[in-house]
Design a protein around this motif. Structure first.
Motif, PDB file in Angstrom:
ATOM      1  N   PRO A 130     -36.744   4.738 -12.515  1.00 25.74           N
ATOM      2  CA  PRO A 130     -36.474   5.935 -13.278  1.00 25.74           C
ATOM      3  C   PRO A 130     -36.157   6.905 -12.135  1.00 25.74           C
ATOM      4  O   PRO A 130     -36.546   6.737 -11.078  1.00 25.74           O
ATOM      5  N   PRO A 131     -35.268   7.737 -12.486  1.00 23.12           N
ATOM      6  CA  PRO A 131     -34.897   8.912 -11.416  1.00 23.12           C
ATOM      7  C   PRO A 131     -36.255   9.890 -11.403  1.00 23.12           C
ATOM      8  O   PRO A 131     -37.072   9.772 -11.879  1.00 23.12           O
ATOM      9  N   ARG A 132     -36.027  10.727 -10.227  1.00 24.89           N
ATOM     10  CA  ARG A 132     -37.027  11.495  -9.710  1.00 24.89           C
ATOM     11  C   ARG A 132     -37.263  12.723 -10.710  1.00 24.89           C
ATOM     12  O   ARG A 132     -36.186  13.076 -11.520  1.00 24.89           O
ATOM     13  N   LEU A 133     -38.553  13.163 -10.977  1.00 23.06           N
ATOM     14  CA  LEU A 133     -38.831  14.230 -11.829  1.00 23.06           C
ATOM     15  C   LEU A 133     -38.320  15.357 -11.129  1.00 23.06           C
ATOM     16  O   LEU A 133     -38.611  15.643 -10.202  1.00 23.06           O
ATOM     17  N   LYS A 134     -37.607  16.046 -12.064  1.00 22.34           N
ATOM     18  CA  LYS A 134     -37.263  17.780 -11.482  1.00 22.34           C
ATOM     19  C   LYS A 134     -38.133  18.727 -11.890  1.00 22.34           C
ATOM     20  O   LYS A 134     -38.362  19.772 -11.343  1.00 22.34           O
ATOM     21  N   LYS A 135     -38.541  18.600 -13.274  1.00 21.75           N
ATOM     22  CA  LYS A 135     -39.389  19.696 -14.002  1.00 21.75           C
ATOM     23  C   LYS A 135     -40.230  19.333 -15.016  1.00 21.75           C
ATOM     24  O   LYS A 135     -39.894  18.433 -15.837  1.00 21.75           O
ATOM     25  N   LEU A 136     -41.226  19.694 -15.232  1.00 21.04           N
ATOM     26  CA  LEU A 136     -42.428  19.504 -16.352  1.00 21.04           C
ATOM     27  C   LEU A 136     -42.772  20.690 -16.834  1.00 21.04           C
ATOM     28  O   LEU A 136     -43.167  21.580 -16.155  1.00 21.04           O
ATOM     29  N   ALA A 137     -42.588  21.173 -17.997  1.00 19.01           N
ATOM     30  CA  ALA A 137     -42.917  22.292 -18.506  1.00 19.01           C
ATOM     31  C   ALA A 137     -43.715  22.254 -19.599  1.00 19.01           C
ATOM     32  O   ALA A 137     -43.429  21.458 -20.873  1.00 19.01           O
ATOM     33  N   LEU A 138     -45.025  22.600 -19.857  1.00 21.36           N
ATOM     34  CA  LEU A 138     -45.827  22.538 -20.755  1.00 21.36           C
ATOM     35  C   LEU A 138     -45.626  23.500 -21.991  1.00 21.36           C
ATOM     36  O   LEU A 138     -45.569  24.742 -21.738  1.00 21.36           O
ATOM     37  N   HIS A 139     -45.778  23.065 -23.273  1.00 22.62           N
ATOM     38  CA  HIS A 139     -45.165  24.154 -24.407  1.00 22.62           C
ATOM     39  C   HIS A 139     -46.526  23.806 -25.344  1.00 22.62           C
ATOM     40  O   HIS A 139     -45.898  23.506 -26.542  1.00 22.62           O
ATOM     41  N   PRO A 140     -47.658  24.501 -24.953  1.00 27.47           N
ATOM     42  CA  PRO A 140     -48.855  24.225 -25.905  1.00 27.47           C
ATOM     43  C   PRO A 140     -48.661  24.946 -27.101  1.00 27.47           C
ATOM     44  O   PRO A 140     -48.168  26.351 -26.962  1.00 27.47           O
ATOM     45  N   PRO A 141     -49.061  24.413 -28.128  1.00 30.63           N
ATOM     46  CA  PRO A 141     -49.857  23.227 -28.369  1.00 30.63           C
ATOM     47  C   PRO A 141     -49.098  22.032 -28.687  1.00 30.63           C
ATOM     48  O   PRO A 141     -49.379  21.088 -29.058  1.00 30.63           O
ATOM     49  N   LYS A 142     -47.558  22.460 -28.836  1.00 32.51           N
ATOM     50  CA  LYS A 142     -46.770  21.407 -29.431  1.00 32.51           C
ATOM     51  C   LYS A 142     -45.956  20.414 -28.872  1.00 32.51           C
ATOM     52  O   LYS A 142     -45.832  19.249 -29.078  1.00 32.51           O
ATOM     53  N   SER A 143     -45.537  20.653 -27.341  1.00 32.34           N
ATOM     54  CA  SER A 143     -44.752  19.538 -26.819  1.00 32.34           C
ATOM     55  C   SER A 143     -44.883  19.836 -25.283  1.00 32.34           C
ATOM     56  O   SER A 143     -45.258  20.947 -24.735  1.00 32.34           O
ATOM     57  N   VAL A 144     -44.102  18.881 -24.665  1.00 27.71           N
ATOM     58  CA  VAL A 144     -44.049  18.780 -23.103  1.00 27.71           C
ATOM     59  C   VAL A 144     -42.351  18.622 -22.763  1.00 27.71           C
ATOM     60  O   VAL A 144     -41.792  17.954 -23.649  1.00 27.71           O
ATOM     61  N   GLU A 145     -42.158  19.393 -22.108  1.00 26.30           N
ATOM     62  CA  GLU A 145     -40.659  19.077 -21.683  1.00 26.30           C
ATOM     63  C   GLU A 145     -40.453  18.484 -20.207  1.00 26.30           C
ATOM     64  O   GLU A 145     -41.259  19.221 -19.317  1.00 26.30           O
ATOM     65  N   VAL A 146     -39.675  17.539 -20.113  1.00 25.37           N
ATOM     66  CA  VAL A 146     -39.398  16.987 -18.714  1.00 25.37           C
ATOM     67  C   VAL A 146     -37.949  16.817 -18.410  1.00 25.37           C
ATOM     68  O   VAL A 146     -37.322  16.621 -19.240  1.00 25.37           O
ATOM     69  N   GLU A 147     -37.647  17.028 -17.318  1.00 21.85           N
ATOM     70  CA  GLU A 147     -36.272  16.844 -16.702  1.00 21.85           C
ATOM     71  C   GLU A 147     -36.148  16.164 -15.422  1.00 21.85           C
ATOM     72  O   GLU A 147     -37.076  16.319 -14.733  1.00 21.85           O
ATOM     73  N   PHE A 148     -35.267  15.305 -15.459  1.00 24.51           N
ATOM     74  CA  PHE A 148     -35.230  14.144 -14.354  1.00 24.51           C
ATOM     75  C   PHE A 148     -33.849  14.660 -13.441  1.00 24.51           C
ATOM     76  O   PHE A 148     -32.739  14.942 -14.174  1.00 24.51           O
ATOM     77  N   ALA A 149     -33.974  13.943 -12.438  1.00 26.94           N
ATOM     78  CA  ALA A 149     -32.798  14.219 -11.482  1.00 26.94           C
ATOM     79  C   ALA A 149     -31.340  13.577 -12.068  1.00 26.94           C
ATOM     80  O   ALA A 149     -30.357  14.034 -11.634  1.00 26.94           O
TER      81      ALA A 149
END
Length: 146
Positions: free
Chosen positions: A27-46
């Motif tokens: 998989p590509p490299r992780l660029k961003k991880l954002a926690l949106h408690p309590p409901k979700s996580v957002e991840v963005e890759f290269a």
């Protein structure tokens, strides 16, 4: 001028590296991880992929053994987690994150590779999860307290 040329060569080398990694099934490299408690996580890759992963989805697919899991016919079954929330997250080195859920589950380490897998396959994984619950007569909803 030399610095600009070096930067362009570096960018080209990075693109080549990511293309080679993708071709090799990495998989590509992780660029961003954002926690949106309590409901979700957002991840963005290269590679431009971006995924919103719900707390329920992450809890169900947590990569850890847990005493609250039922095993039915050799199948790992986690149920009644529709309203589970994310309390916090802790970085684990430069390869993953440990998520603490409000049901106090905290032993799973979500690697960047695993998050990419979950995001890339979330619709089929969730569909399979719901089918498995139906097969065993279980539900996503927690039992009501008396």
């Amino acid at each position: 001028m030399a610095a600009a040329a070096a930067a362009m060569m570096g960018a080209a080398a990075r693109r080549l590296h990511h293309a080679a990694a993708a071709a090799a099934g990495q998989p590509p490299r992780l660029k961003k991880l954002a926690l949106h408690p309590p409901k979700s996580v957002e991840v963005e890759f290269a590679d431009g992929s971006s995924f919103h992963l719900s707390a329920e989805f992450l809890r169900v697919y947590s990569p850890a053994a847990d005493s609250k899991i039922r095993s039915i016919a050799g199948e790992k079954v986690i149920f009644a987690r529709r309203h589970v929330g994310i309390m916090s997250a802790e970085s684990i080195g430069n390869y993953g994150v440990r998520i603490l859920f409000d049901d106090l589950h905290k032993t799973g380490i979500f690697t960047w590779d695993f998050l990419y897998h979950l995001g890339s396959n979330k619709f089929s994984l969730m569909r399979n999860y719901i089918k498995m619950l139906r097969r065993h007569g279980l539900t996503r909803d927690p039992q009501r307290r008396k």
